[in-house]
Scaffold this motif. Structure first.
Motif, PDB file in Angstrom:
ATOM      1  N   ARG A   1      30.573 -33.157-150.860  1.00 44.35           N
ATOM      2  CA  ARG A   1      31.431 -34.303-151.116  1.00 44.35           C
ATOM      3  C   ARG A   1      31.150 -35.374-150.068  1.00 44.35           C
ATOM      4  N   PRO A   2      31.423 -36.642-150.375  1.00 41.40           N
ATOM      5  CA  PRO A   2      31.083 -37.721-149.443  1.00 41.40           C
ATOM      6  C   PRO A   2      31.707 -37.587-148.064  1.00 41.40           C
ATOM      7  N   GLN A   3      32.946 -37.109-147.969  1.00 36.48           N
ATOM      8  CA  GLN A   3      33.602 -37.055-146.666  1.00 36.48           C
ATOM      9  C   GLN A   3      32.848 -36.160-145.689  1.00 36.48           C
TER      10      GLN A   3
ATOM     11  N   THR B   1      41.645 -28.511-152.287  1.00 39.99           N
ATOM     12  CA  THR B   1      41.295 -28.739-153.687  1.00 39.99           C
ATOM     13  C   THR B   1      40.527 -30.038-153.809  1.00 39.99           C
ATOM     14  N   PRO B   2      39.565 -30.121-154.741  1.00 42.27           N
ATOM     15  CA  PRO B   2      38.743 -31.324-154.876  1.00 42.27           C
ATOM     16  C   PRO B   2      39.581 -32.532-155.265  1.00 42.27           C
TER      17      PRO B   2
ATOM     18  N   SER C   1      30.157 -38.808-155.426  1.00 39.36           N
ATOM     19  CA  SER C   1      30.364 -37.556-156.151  1.00 39.36           C
ATOM     20  C   SER C   1      29.860 -37.711-157.575  1.00 39.36           C
ATOM     21  N   VAL C   2      29.050 -36.758-158.006  1.00 38.28           N
ATOM     22  CA  VAL C   2      28.597 -36.732-159.390  1.00 38.28           C
ATOM     23  C   VAL C   2      29.689 -36.138-160.267  1.00 38.28           C
ATOM     24  N   ASP C   3      30.304 -35.080-159.778  1.00 45.64           N
ATOM     25  CA  ASP C   3      31.453 -34.448-160.439  1.00 45.64           C
ATOM     26  C   ASP C   3      32.279 -33.788-159.344  1.00 45.64           C
ATOM     27  N   ALA C   4      33.151 -32.866-159.699  1.00 45.31           N
ATOM     28  CA  ALA C   4      34.049 -32.270-158.723  1.00 45.31           C
ATOM     29  C   ALA C   4      33.343 -31.404-157.696  1.00 45.31           C
ATOM     30  N   SER C   5      32.102 -31.009-157.944  1.00 47.92           N
ATOM     31  CA  SER C   5      31.422 -30.112-157.013  1.00 47.92           C
ATOM     32  C   SER C   5      30.099 -30.656-156.485  1.00 47.92           C
TER      33      SER C   5
ATOM     34  N   ARG D   1      32.465 -24.898-146.475  1.00 43.33           N
ATOM     35  CA  ARG D   1      33.749 -25.124-147.128  1.00 43.33           C
ATOM     36  C   ARG D   1      34.418 -26.357-146.534  1.00 43.33           C
ATOM     37  N   ALA D   2      35.186 -27.067-147.357  1.00 46.13           N
ATOM     38  CA  ALA D   2      35.973 -28.191-146.886  1.00 46.13           C
ATOM     39  C   ALA D   2      37.310 -27.644-146.397  1.00 46.13           C
TER      40      ALA D   2
END
Length: 347
Positions: free
Chosen positions: A148-150, A4-5, A239-243, A301-302
């Motif tokens: 995402r950054p990671q 989950t984000p 991250s700009v937002d959750a996605s 996918r993460a």
């Protein structure tokens, strides 16, 4: 299993210093929070929550700088570097709740880096950037995509993708990868074709010293050994937002006047012209590498439980290290061929 984000904490690149305009604020976003960034008359950088607490105007889109304060363009409310409202546009009493959150911000090699923590904690470390004397002005790029950054930072130790995606030869970690609290340091050596006017030239040896500051900010000091070309790459994300994630990169090179051997190859051309040709080639090469990565980052996918294999490099250790930048509990990783990762996953 898909994770989950969750937004990590740390330093994140949210803009370029070259985008700052005298007397004007710059709009930026970190982990879903909109900011207004400006440079005051003293030269100090300031990052504030973008929306004026009076009636909600976005000060990154129209706010002006007066001295070291930011003036809202809607009703003239002014805010200092701590986010305190010092005066209104009417000259009356300042409302007690007229305050915005301030964020630590710094110039990291031409990138505006902002500190963000979900609970508002102060920075636990401050990145440093090497002296820029004798180096070119940076050439910059911005990509925005699903990610995402990671995932971006993971490329710093992902040896497998260097050969499969980018065609590098014999990538290998030199010595050990050092995980020093929130900072990761690694040296990687590989061979790659020398970029020559957009074409693939002869293969050369490259040694890259990587310093990863959390999951959002990295610098890479690179040496092309046969020619002595020294380059610096800044890789920053937020991250700009959750996605969505915004990836900002910049490329710098040491001037060829510091390389007599290269200078001797074209003695009739002025150094400035040679530097421009070098920067054009380096920038095109680096941007081309990133352009190969972006579609993969955009659609991957993460995975919480990846099947890490021999040949991946120290991915298990990286992911164990990256867990510290999240508040929630993280699932232990099953790691193959990574002793440190195996030890971590068995605890």
């Amino acid at each position: 299993m898909e994770r989950t984000p969750e937004f990590p904490w740390g330093w994140f690149g949210v803009g370029f210093t070259s985008s700052l305009r005298e007397g004007r604020a710059l709009a930026a976003t970190v982990n879903g929070h909109e900011l207004a960034i400006y440079r005051g008359a003293s030269g100090a950088l300031t990052a504030l929550d973008a929306h004026c607490p009076h009636l909600g105007a976005h000060m990154g889109h129209g706010g002006t700088v007066e001295g070291d304060e930011l003036r809202c363009h809607f009703h003239g409310f002014c805010f200092d570097a701590e986010g305190r409202c010092t005066r209104t546009g009417y000259g009356g009493r300042v409302p007690p709740k007229a305050r915005v959150r301030a964020y630590p911000v710094m110039d990291f090699g031409g990138v505006l880096a902002v500190w963000w923590h979900p609970e508002g904690h102060e920075p636990v470390w401050t990145p440093s950037f090497p002296d820029r004397e004798g180096w070119s002005e940076p050439r910059t790029d911005l990509w925005t995509f699903a990610g995402r950054p990671q995932e971006i930072a993971e490329n710093s130790v992902d040896l497998g993708h260097l050969s499969v995606v980018h065609g590098y030869g014999a990538p290998a970690v030199v010595g050990d990868v050092h995980f020093e609290g929130p900072v990761l340091r690694a040296t990687i050596r590989f061979r790659r074709p020398l970029p020559v006017y957009g074409r693939r030239g002869p293969s050369v040896s490259v040694t890259a010293h990587i310093t990863q500051h959390g999951v959002g900010l990295a610098s890479v000091e690179s040496l092309t050994e046969e020619l002595g070309i020294e380059t610096r790459f800044v890789v920053s994300s937020a991250s700009v937002d959750a996605s969505q994630v915004a990836l900002r990169t910049s490329v710098l090179a040491r001037s060829l006047r510091h390389h007599p051997r290269l200078r001797a190859l074209a003695p009739l051309l002025p150094t400035r012209a040679l530097d421009a040709l070098l920067m054009r080639s380096l920038h095109a090469s680096f941007a081309g590498d990133v352009a190969q990565d972006v579609p993969i980052w955009s659609h991957k996918r993460a995975l919480e439980l990846p099947c890490i294999a021999e040949g991946d490099g120290p991915l298990g250790r990286y992911r164990s290290w990256a867990r510290q930048f999240y508040r929630g509990a993280r699932t232990r990783l099953a790691v193959v061929g990574d002793r440190a990762g195996d030890e971590e996953s068995s605890r």
